[in-house]
Design an enzyme around this catalytic site. Structure first.
Site, PDB file in Angstrom:
ATOM      1  N   TYR A  70       0.842  -1.208   0.000  1.00 42.42           N
ATOM      2  CA  TYR A  70       0.000   0.000   0.000  1.00 42.42           C
ATOM      3  C   TYR A  70       0.882   1.265   0.000  1.00 42.42           C
ATOM      4  O   TYR A  70       0.507   2.310  -0.515  1.00 42.42           O
ATOM      5  CB  TYR A  70      -0.959  -0.021   1.194  1.00 42.42           C
ATOM      6  CG  TYR A  70      -2.160   0.870   1.002  1.00 42.42           C
ATOM      7  CD1 TYR A  70      -3.075   0.632  -0.014  1.00 42.42           C
ATOM      8  CD2 TYR A  70      -2.384   1.959   1.846  1.00 42.42           C
ATOM      9  CE1 TYR A  70      -4.179   1.460  -0.188  1.00 42.42           C
ATOM     10  CE2 TYR A  70      -3.487   2.779   1.671  1.00 42.42           C
ATOM     11  CZ  TYR A  70      -4.376   2.522   0.655  1.00 42.42           C
ATOM     12  OH  TYR A  70      -5.467   3.351   0.479  1.00 42.42           O
TER      13      TYR A  70
ATOM     14  N   LYS B  91      -2.848   8.610   2.711  1.00 33.92           N
ATOM     15  CA  LYS B  91      -4.068   8.475   3.532  1.00 33.92           C
ATOM     16  C   LYS B  91      -3.849   9.057   4.938  1.00 33.92           C
ATOM     17  O   LYS B  91      -4.782   9.594   5.538  1.00 33.92           O
ATOM     18  CB  LYS B  91      -4.511   7.010   3.621  1.00 33.92           C
ATOM     19  CG  LYS B  91      -5.019   6.415   2.299  1.00 33.92           C
ATOM     20  CD  LYS B  91      -6.205   7.160   1.730  1.00 33.92           C
ATOM     21  CE  LYS B  91      -6.895   6.385   0.625  1.00 33.92           C
ATOM     22  NZ  LYS B  91      -7.864   7.223  -0.118  1.00 33.92           N
TER      23      LYS B  91
HETATM   24  P1  NAD Z   1     -12.141   3.824  -8.229  1.00 36.22           P
HETATM   25  O1  NAD Z   1     -10.966   3.620  -9.137  1.00 36.22           O
HETATM   26  O2  NAD Z   1     -13.431   3.320  -8.689  1.00 36.22           O
HETATM   27  O3  NAD Z   1     -12.287   5.359  -7.853  1.00 36.22           O
HETATM   28  C1  NAD Z   1     -11.190   6.248  -7.789  1.00 36.22           C
HETATM   29  C2  NAD Z   1     -11.677   7.526  -8.404  1.00 36.22           C
HETATM   30  O4  NAD Z   1     -10.659   8.535  -8.300  1.00 36.22           O
HETATM   31  C3  NAD Z   1     -11.997   7.392  -9.907  1.00 36.22           C
HETATM   32  O5  NAD Z   1     -13.296   7.857 -10.161  1.00 36.22           O
HETATM   33  C4  NAD Z   1     -10.976   8.300 -10.567  1.00 36.22           C
HETATM   34  O6  NAD Z   1     -11.463   8.920 -11.744  1.00 36.22           O
HETATM   35  C5  NAD Z   1     -10.788   9.324  -9.456  1.00 36.22           C
HETATM   36  N1  NAD Z   1      -9.596  10.146  -9.690  1.00 36.22           N
HETATM   37  C6  NAD Z   1      -8.292   9.766  -9.708  1.00 36.22           C
HETATM   38  N2  NAD Z   1      -7.529  10.828 -10.034  1.00 36.22           N
HETATM   39  C7  NAD Z   1      -8.373  11.882 -10.191  1.00 36.22           C
HETATM   40  C8  NAD Z   1      -8.191  13.252 -10.554  1.00 36.22           C
HETATM   41  N3  NAD Z   1      -6.993  13.751 -10.809  1.00 36.22           N
HETATM   42  N4  NAD Z   1      -9.290  14.054 -10.628  1.00 36.22           N
HETATM   43  C9  NAD Z   1     -10.532  13.569 -10.377  1.00 36.22           C
HETATM   44  N5  NAD Z   1     -10.768  12.284 -10.052  1.00 36.22           N
HETATM   45  C10 NAD Z   1      -9.690  11.471  -9.971  1.00 36.22           C
HETATM   46  O7  NAD Z   1     -11.697   3.142  -6.850  1.00 36.22           O
HETATM   47  P2  NAD Z   1     -12.347   3.160  -5.400  1.00 36.22           P
HETATM   48  O8  NAD Z   1     -11.768   1.984  -4.703  1.00 36.22           O
HETATM   49  O9  NAD Z   1     -13.811   3.325  -5.484  1.00 36.22           O
HETATM   50  O10 NAD Z   1     -11.706   4.464  -4.750  1.00 36.22           O
HETATM   51  C11 NAD Z   1     -12.455   5.501  -4.152  1.00 36.22           C
HETATM   52  C12 NAD Z   1     -11.811   5.907  -2.832  1.00 36.22           C
HETATM   53  O11 NAD Z   1     -11.982   4.851  -1.887  1.00 36.22           O
HETATM   54  C13 NAD Z   1     -10.321   6.180  -2.911  1.00 36.22           C
HETATM   55  O12 NAD Z   1      -9.990   7.273  -2.082  1.00 36.22           O
HETATM   56  C14 NAD Z   1      -9.723   4.909  -2.335  1.00 36.22           C
HETATM   57  O13 NAD Z   1      -8.421   5.095  -1.823  1.00 36.22           O
HETATM   58  C15 NAD Z   1     -10.730   4.643  -1.255  1.00 36.22           C
HETATM   59  N6  NAD Z   1     -10.701   3.309  -0.670  1.00 36.22           N
HETATM   60  C16 NAD Z   1     -10.774   2.215  -1.469  1.00 36.22           C
HETATM   61  C17 NAD Z   1     -10.712   0.939  -0.900  1.00 36.22           C
HETATM   62  C18 NAD Z   1     -10.761  -0.291  -1.771  1.00 36.22           C
HETATM   63  O14 NAD Z   1     -10.376  -1.373  -1.298  1.00 36.22           O
HETATM   64  N7  NAD Z   1     -11.213  -0.210  -3.011  1.00 36.22           N
HETATM   65  C19 NAD Z   1     -10.598   0.801   0.488  1.00 36.22           C
HETATM   66  C20 NAD Z   1     -10.546   1.942   1.285  1.00 36.22           C
HETATM   67  C21 NAD Z   1     -10.592   3.187   0.681  1.00 36.22           C
END
Ligand code: NAD
Length: 268
Positions: free
Chosen positions: A164, A171
């Site tokens: 990570y 984060k």
């Molecule tokens: P995802 O890839 O579906 O979403 C990530 C989003 O970030 C996408 O819509 C992408 O377009 C956007 N993004 C990236 N760079 C960008 C920019 N410059 N401008 C605008 N948008 C931008 O993945 P996800 O897992 O749904 O991620 C959403 C959030 O949840 C993130 O912060 C991620 O770290 C967090 N998260 C995810 C998990 C997991 O296991 N998937 C766990 C905990 C937290």
């Protein structure tokens, strides 16, 4: 959430956590506005928006100040024309270079470190600054005004989670930003929180080396003995965005089947 207007940034496809949140907001009666990162995502996000009955879709790459400002002025015009205010903002955005999520952390480049911080942490500050003025001021009639801003984080901020890496550091910065924003915006009754979600299979998550092992390992170790369902993350987002969450700010709420309490487990 009847009568509330919510902005959700970070829907890329139907597996996005932001998508689950937007769907839950609509289910609870909110009007939802989605953003897309660039032209490549526009059509998909527009299709998803019409599927879930989101009201509007607007562009916003959060690394571009001009795009964040343009988003705020488009929203301001829309809200003014309808004599309403923004009630909730969901920041569901993160990015790091793929190589920084697979090689040893000590190899992280200056540029890779800065990029992860910019997209995954600083953007919350930029989005909060742009959208807070769109929330209602406290009314003379005693209406509290304000609203709810939330972001998505992960356990890798406080514990070492293999691969990570630079995202864990971003984060940590994001979670500290939540606390400073909550303190600064609290007097305007704007609450700022983070939901720390357990591992969910999304496009971003697949960028982390051995993510499927993380997912399986977590499901075995977590007290609830299962993986996190994005719908339960979304239900917590509903709580934070609604009046039910009115006393909660500056918090990191874990929705991870209990994974964050675990230390060491004896496995067969
Ligand atoms: P995802 O890839 O579906 O979403 C990530 C989003 O970030 C996408 O819509 C992408 O377009 C956007 N993004 C990236 N760079 C960008 C920019 N410059 N401008 C605008 N948008 C931008 O993945 P996800 O897992 O749904 O991620 C959403 C959030 O949840 C993130 O912060 C991620 O770290 C967090 N998260 C995810 C998990 C997991 O296991 N998937 C766990 C905990 C937290």
């Amino acid at each position: 959430m009847e009568g509330k207007v919510a902005l959700v940034l970070g829907v890329a496809n139907r597996w996005s956590i932001g998508h689950a949140i937007a769907k839950a907001f609509v289910r609870e009666g909110a009007e939802v506005i989605l953003t897309y990162q660039g032209d490549r995502q526009k059509q998909t996000v527009e299709e998803l928006a019409s599927e879930i009955k989101a009201r509007q879709v607007l562009p916003c790459d959060v690394t571009e100040d001009a795009q964040v400002d343009a988003l705020a002025s488009m929203l301001a015009n829309e809200l003014k024309s309808r004599d309403t205010a923004l009630n909730a903002v969901v920041h569901s955005i993160a990015f790091a270079n793929r190589e920084d999520l697979s090689r040893p952390f000590v190899e992280t480049s200056r540029a890779g470190f800065a990029l992860a911080q910019d997209v995954s942490a600083y953007s919350l500050v930029a989005v909060a600054r742009a959208t807070a003025p769109l929330m209602a001021a406290p009314g003379h009639d005693g209406a509290p005004g304000g609203g709810s801003i939330m972001t998505l984080t992960y356990l890798g901020s406080t514990r070492v989670v293999e691969n990570y890496n630079v995202m864990g550091v971003a984060k940590a910065s994001l979670e500290a930003s939540v606390r400073y924003l909550a303190a600064g915006l609290g007097p305007s009754n704007i609450r700022v929180n983070a939901i720390s979600a357990g591992a969910v299979k999304t496009t971003s998550a697949r960028g982390i080396r051995d993510f499927s092992k993380m997912l399986e390992g977590g499901a075995k170790l977590a007290p609830l003995r299962r993986a996190t369902d994005p719908v339960e993350v979304a239900d917590t987002a509903v709580f934070l965005a609604s009046d039910l969450g009115r006393g909660v700010t500056g918090n990191i709420i874990y929705v991870d089947a209990g994974m964050q309490i675990m230390g060491f487990a004896l496995t067969e």
